[in-house]
Design a protein around this motif. Structure first.
Motif, PDB file in Angstrom:
ATOM      1  N   ARG A  51      19.865 -49.147 -32.577  1.00  0.00           N
ATOM      2  CA  ARG A  51      20.160 -47.720 -32.363  1.00  0.00           C
ATOM      3  C   ARG A  51      18.870 -46.901 -32.319  1.00  0.00           C
ATOM      4  O   ARG A  51      18.757 -45.944 -31.555  1.00  0.00           O
ATOM      5  CB  ARG A  51      21.092 -47.206 -33.468  1.00  0.00           C
ATOM      6  N   ILE A  52      17.893 -47.298 -33.128  1.00  0.00           N
ATOM      7  CA  ILE A  52      16.596 -46.598 -33.104  1.00  0.00           C
ATOM      8  C   ILE A  52      15.930 -46.805 -31.740  1.00  0.00           C
ATOM      9  O   ILE A  52      15.427 -45.862 -31.118  1.00  0.00           O
ATOM     10  CB  ILE A  52      15.667 -47.110 -34.236  1.00  0.00           C
ATOM     11  N   SER A 101      18.065 -51.440 -44.161  1.00  0.00           N
ATOM     12  CA  SER A 101      18.655 -50.331 -43.396  1.00  0.00           C
ATOM     13  C   SER A 101      17.969 -50.171 -42.036  1.00  0.00           C
ATOM     14  O   SER A 101      18.622 -49.870 -41.033  1.00  0.00           O
ATOM     15  CB  SER A 101      18.589 -49.029 -44.188  1.00  0.00           C
ATOM     16  N   LEU A 102      16.650 -50.407 -42.001  1.00  0.00           N
ATOM     17  CA  LEU A 102      15.932 -50.284 -40.721  1.00  0.00           C
ATOM     18  C   LEU A 102      16.314 -51.418 -39.770  1.00  0.00           C
ATOM     19  O   LEU A 102      16.442 -51.201 -38.563  1.00  0.00           O
ATOM     20  CB  LEU A 102      14.412 -50.280 -40.961  1.00  0.00           C
ATOM     21  N   SER A 160      15.767 -34.566 -32.425  1.00  0.00           N
ATOM     22  CA  SER A 160      16.352 -35.857 -32.808  1.00  0.00           C
ATOM     23  C   SER A 160      16.551 -35.803 -34.314  1.00  0.00           C
ATOM     24  O   SER A 160      15.647 -35.401 -35.042  1.00  0.00           O
ATOM     25  CB  SER A 160      15.401 -37.000 -32.462  1.00  0.00           C
ATOM     26  N   MET A 203       9.874 -43.518 -41.857  1.00  0.00           N
ATOM     27  CA  MET A 203       9.501 -44.767 -41.184  1.00  0.00           C
ATOM     28  C   MET A 203      10.301 -44.951 -39.891  1.00  0.00           C
ATOM     29  O   MET A 203       9.760 -45.378 -38.870  1.00  0.00           O
ATOM     30  CB  MET A 203       9.717 -45.959 -42.121  1.00  0.00           C
ATOM     31  N   ALA A 204      11.587 -44.600 -39.954  1.00  0.00           N
ATOM     32  CA  ALA A 204      12.418 -44.688 -38.741  1.00  0.00           C
ATOM     33  C   ALA A 204      11.938 -43.664 -37.710  1.00  0.00           C
ATOM     34  O   ALA A 204      11.849 -43.963 -36.511  1.00  0.00           O
ATOM     35  CB  ALA A 204      13.879 -44.438 -39.094  1.00  0.00           C
ATOM     36  N   LYS A 246      11.453 -41.623 -47.377  1.00  0.00           N
ATOM     37  CA  LYS A 246      10.458 -42.566 -46.843  1.00  0.00           C
ATOM     38  C   LYS A 246      11.087 -43.453 -45.753  1.00  0.00           C
ATOM     39  O   LYS A 246      10.466 -43.698 -44.718  1.00  0.00           O
ATOM     40  CB  LYS A 246       9.907 -43.426 -47.978  1.00  0.00           C
ATOM     41  N   THR A 247      12.325 -43.903 -45.984  1.00  0.00           N
ATOM     42  CA  THR A 247      13.022 -44.696 -44.960  1.00  0.00           C
ATOM     43  C   THR A 247      13.163 -43.877 -43.678  1.00  0.00           C
ATOM     44  O   THR A 247      12.905 -44.377 -42.578  1.00  0.00           O
ATOM     45  CB  THR A 247      14.422 -45.116 -45.469  1.00  0.00           C
ATOM     46  N   ALA A 274      14.829 -42.493 -49.810  1.00  0.00           N
ATOM     47  CA  ALA A 274      15.565 -42.168 -48.586  1.00  0.00           C
ATOM     48  C   ALA A 274      14.679 -41.427 -47.586  1.00  0.00           C
ATOM     49  O   ALA A 274      14.709 -41.707 -46.387  1.00  0.00           O
ATOM     50  CB  ALA A 274      16.802 -41.330 -48.930  1.00  0.00           C
ATOM     51  N   ARG A 290      15.197 -50.604 -47.921  1.00  0.00           N
ATOM     52  CA  ARG A 290      14.655 -49.903 -46.746  1.00  0.00           C
ATOM     53  C   ARG A 290      14.612 -50.831 -45.533  1.00  0.00           C
ATOM     54  O   ARG A 290      15.071 -50.482 -44.443  1.00  0.00           O
ATOM     55  CB  ARG A 290      13.247 -49.388 -47.082  1.00  0.00           C
ATOM     56  N   LEU A 321      21.276 -40.085 -35.764  1.00  0.00           N
ATOM     57  CA  LEU A 321      20.975 -41.492 -35.988  1.00  0.00           C
ATOM     58  C   LEU A 321      21.105 -41.718 -37.496  1.00  0.00           C
ATOM     59  O   LEU A 321      20.299 -41.223 -38.273  1.00  0.00           O
ATOM     60  CB  LEU A 321      19.551 -41.820 -35.531  1.00  0.00           C
ATOM     61  N   ALA A 322      22.176 -42.413 -37.868  1.00  0.00           N
ATOM     62  CA  ALA A 322      22.429 -42.573 -39.308  1.00  0.00           C
ATOM     63  C   ALA A 322      21.962 -43.938 -39.799  1.00  0.00           C
ATOM     64  O   ALA A 322      22.260 -44.967 -39.193  1.00  0.00           O
ATOM     65  CB  ALA A 322      23.915 -42.388 -39.594  1.00  0.00           C
ATOM     66  N   LEU A 323      21.199 -43.901 -40.883  1.00  0.00           N
ATOM     67  CA  LEU A 323      20.758 -45.129 -41.545  1.00  0.00           C
ATOM     68  C   LEU A 323      21.431 -45.182 -42.905  1.00  0.00           C
ATOM     69  O   LEU A 323      21.773 -44.138 -43.467  1.00  0.00           O
ATOM     70  CB  LEU A 323      19.236 -45.132 -41.728  1.00  0.00           C
ATOM     71  N   ARG A 324      21.597 -46.390 -43.416  1.00  0.00           N
ATOM     72  CA  ARG A 324      22.323 -46.494 -44.682  1.00  0.00           C
ATOM     73  C   ARG A 324      21.601 -47.394 -45.675  1.00  0.00           C
ATOM     74  O   ARG A 324      21.275 -48.533 -45.357  1.00  0.00           O
ATOM     75  CB  ARG A 324      23.720 -47.035 -44.405  1.00  0.00           C
ATOM     76  N   LEU A 368       9.007 -44.655 -35.605  1.00  0.00           N
ATOM     77  CA  LEU A 368       9.319 -45.581 -34.503  1.00  0.00           C
ATOM     78  C   LEU A 368       9.683 -44.825 -33.227  1.00  0.00           C
ATOM     79  O   LEU A 368       9.643 -45.375 -32.132  1.00  0.00           O
ATOM     80  CB  LEU A 368      10.476 -46.508 -34.905  1.00  0.00           C
ATOM     81  N   LEU A 369      10.066 -43.548 -33.379  1.00  0.00           N
ATOM     82  CA  LEU A 369      10.425 -42.725 -32.220  1.00  0.00           C
ATOM     83  C   LEU A 369       9.213 -42.008 -31.618  1.00  0.00           C
ATOM     84  O   LEU A 369       9.364 -41.195 -30.710  1.00  0.00           O
ATOM     85  CB  LEU A 369      11.488 -41.690 -32.622  1.00  0.00           C
ATOM     86  N   GLU A 404      19.207 -52.989 -39.783  1.00  0.00           N
ATOM     87  CA  GLU A 404      20.576 -52.717 -39.345  1.00  0.00           C
ATOM     88  C   GLU A 404      20.613 -51.688 -38.213  1.00  0.00           C
ATOM     89  O   GLU A 404      21.428 -51.779 -37.301  1.00  0.00           O
ATOM     90  CB  GLU A 404      21.387 -52.187 -40.545  1.00  0.00           C
ATOM     91  N   ARG A 426      14.980 -44.039 -28.939  1.00  0.00           N
ATOM     92  CA  ARG A 426      13.588 -43.926 -28.463  1.00  0.00           C
ATOM     93  C   ARG A 426      13.559 -43.904 -26.925  1.00  0.00           C
ATOM     94  O   ARG A 426      12.883 -43.080 -26.311  1.00  0.00           O
ATOM     95  CB  ARG A 426      12.746 -45.081 -28.991  1.00  0.00           C
ATOM     96  N   ASN A 435      16.714 -28.632 -29.537  1.00  0.00           N
ATOM     97  CA  ASN A 435      17.027 -30.012 -29.173  1.00  0.00           C
ATOM     98  C   ASN A 435      16.160 -30.968 -30.006  1.00  0.00           C
ATOM     99  O   ASN A 435      15.067 -31.349 -29.587  1.00  0.00           O
ATOM    100  CB  ASN A 435      16.777 -30.198 -27.669  1.00  0.00           C
ATOM    101  N   ARG A 484       7.817 -33.165 -29.496  1.00  0.00           N
ATOM    102  CA  ARG A 484       8.911 -34.064 -29.875  1.00  0.00           C
ATOM    103  C   ARG A 484       9.073 -33.996 -31.394  1.00  0.00           C
ATOM    104  O   ARG A 484       8.208 -34.467 -32.131  1.00  0.00           O
ATOM    105  CB  ARG A 484       8.569 -35.472 -29.421  1.00  0.00           C
TER     106      ARG A 484
END
Lengths: 226, 135
Positions: free
Chosen positions: B116-117, B109-110, A32, A73-74, A69-70, A67, B106, A54-57, A77-78, B112, B121, A30, A4
């Motif tokens: 979706r995350i 944004s997480l 993510s 971190m996201a 690091k964010t 950015a 950070r 998957l867009a973060l802002r 979570l996956l 928000e 998953r 394939n 993955r």
């Protein structure tokens, strides 16, 4: 590839190319994909979302390191097996993804550094010189000599993605990761990657130029003192 | 030998001791970002200031090498040390604020993207399951 893999792409005003970059990545496998829009003034976020990432802002610009690091971190979570970071301007070739993650799949590395200098003939001479100084000061301050300390094309094992932690927000993030490799005694490998120095990627003002390089060096030294 | 203790010596040694103590404590506790090199830099910078304050004669040797032996130097150096300390403190505070702003950005944004995350998953998990079922 059954692993993955989550790809993290930090972007800042890359609306004109991010769609193409995502499409190119999709062709290779394939994955993510997480795009972190670091306070862009254009519609990078909309473009990335529209193309299935998957867009973060970030509401305000915090720098490439913040950015990345964010995004990591996201990605954590996956529950990924591998996290890959790459630039959003199309300079990294997604065809190298399989080469980049292979040492982690083989269990011989926790972190794989994509090295542009191992394909040095493709690199502009100014970049070769700047990169040498980046490598030298990274070695001097953090104790590991690598052939491309400023490359943003990297792969992290699940463990490395969880354990690497730095407060560096700007371009010094890439060097701080080298420090983290040493501090956490992670296994690392370097693999040659192609870099496409297009007119677009060379023309962007916020990239590592001489002034930004000196600021990055100052930040690295400052962090040693404080 | 120390013949007479001056106020500046007490102040410099006190500040240096605090900075050295903090550096050693952070290193021993293995706090994030603390390395042996960082500790060494602290020991050299703050330890050096303390040594010069305790044994000022060392600075005479230094001043002979540099070639500045004027009395006014003491005033300038004292002012320089104060300015250095203020700048050091200010830059540290700014650095800390910058880090806090980044952390807030950070988290924002997480938060928000939280739904979706989570959706992605679940999609990945179900995709993995169906792949396993097929094989």
């Amino acid at each position: 590839m059954n692993a993955r893999i989550v790809i993290v792409i930090p972007v800042y005003n890359e609306a004109t190319v991010i769609g193409e970059v995502l499409a190119e990545i999709r062709k290779t496998g394939n994955f993510s994909i997480i795009v972190v829009d670091d306070g862009s003034r254009d519609d990078s976020f909309v473009q990335a979302s529209a193309r299935g990432a998957l867009a973060l802002r970030h509401r305000i610009n915090r720098g490439k390191g913040a950015a990345v690091k964010t995004g990591i971190m996201a990605a954590n979570l996956l529950e990924p097996d591998i996290v890959v970071t790459m630039d959003g301007d199309g300079q990294h070739d997604p065809a190298d993804l399989s080469v980049l993650v292979q040492p982690i799949l083989d269990g011989i590395a926790d972190v794989v550094l994509g090295s542009r200098t191992l394909n040095r003939h493709e690199m502009p001479k100014t970049k070769v010189v700047a990169n040498f100084f980046g490598n030298f000061f990274t070695w001097l301050l953090y104790g590991i000599w690598v052939s491309d300390s400023q490359s943003g094309f990297r792969a992290y094992s699940k463990y490395a993605a969880l354990i690497i932690d730095t407060k560096a927000d700007k371009y010094e993030y890439d060097s701080k990761v080298i420090r983290e490799i040493k501090t956490n005694r992670l296994k690392y490998a370097e693999v040659p990657v192609r870099t496409r120095y297009t007119e677009y990627s060379q023309g962007k003002g916020q990239k590592q130029g001489l002034v930004n390089g000196l600021i990055t060096l100052f930040r690295m030294i400052w962090n040693m003192l404080t | 030998m120390i013949e007479k203790i001056h106020l500046y010596q007490v102040v410099v040694v006190a500040i240096s001791s605090v900075m050295l103590f903090q550096g050693i404590k952070e290193f021993v506790k293995r706090e994030s970002g603390q390395t042996i090199l960082k500790l060494l830099v602290r020991l050299i910078v703050w330890g050096g200031m303390a040594v010069i304050a305790i044994y000022p004669n060392i600075s005479y040797k230094f001043s002979k090498i540099v070639g500045i032996e004027d009395n006014i130097t003491a005033v300038i150096v004292t002012g320089f040390v104060f300015v250095f300390l203020i700048i050091f403190k200010l830059l540290s505070a700014i650095e800390k604020l910058e880090q806090n702003v980044s952390e807030l950005t950070r988290r924002d944004s997480l938060r928000e993207a939280h739904e979706r995350i989570e959706q992605l998953r679940q999609d990945i998990v179900s995709e993995d399951r169906s792949r396993q079922d097929r094989s």
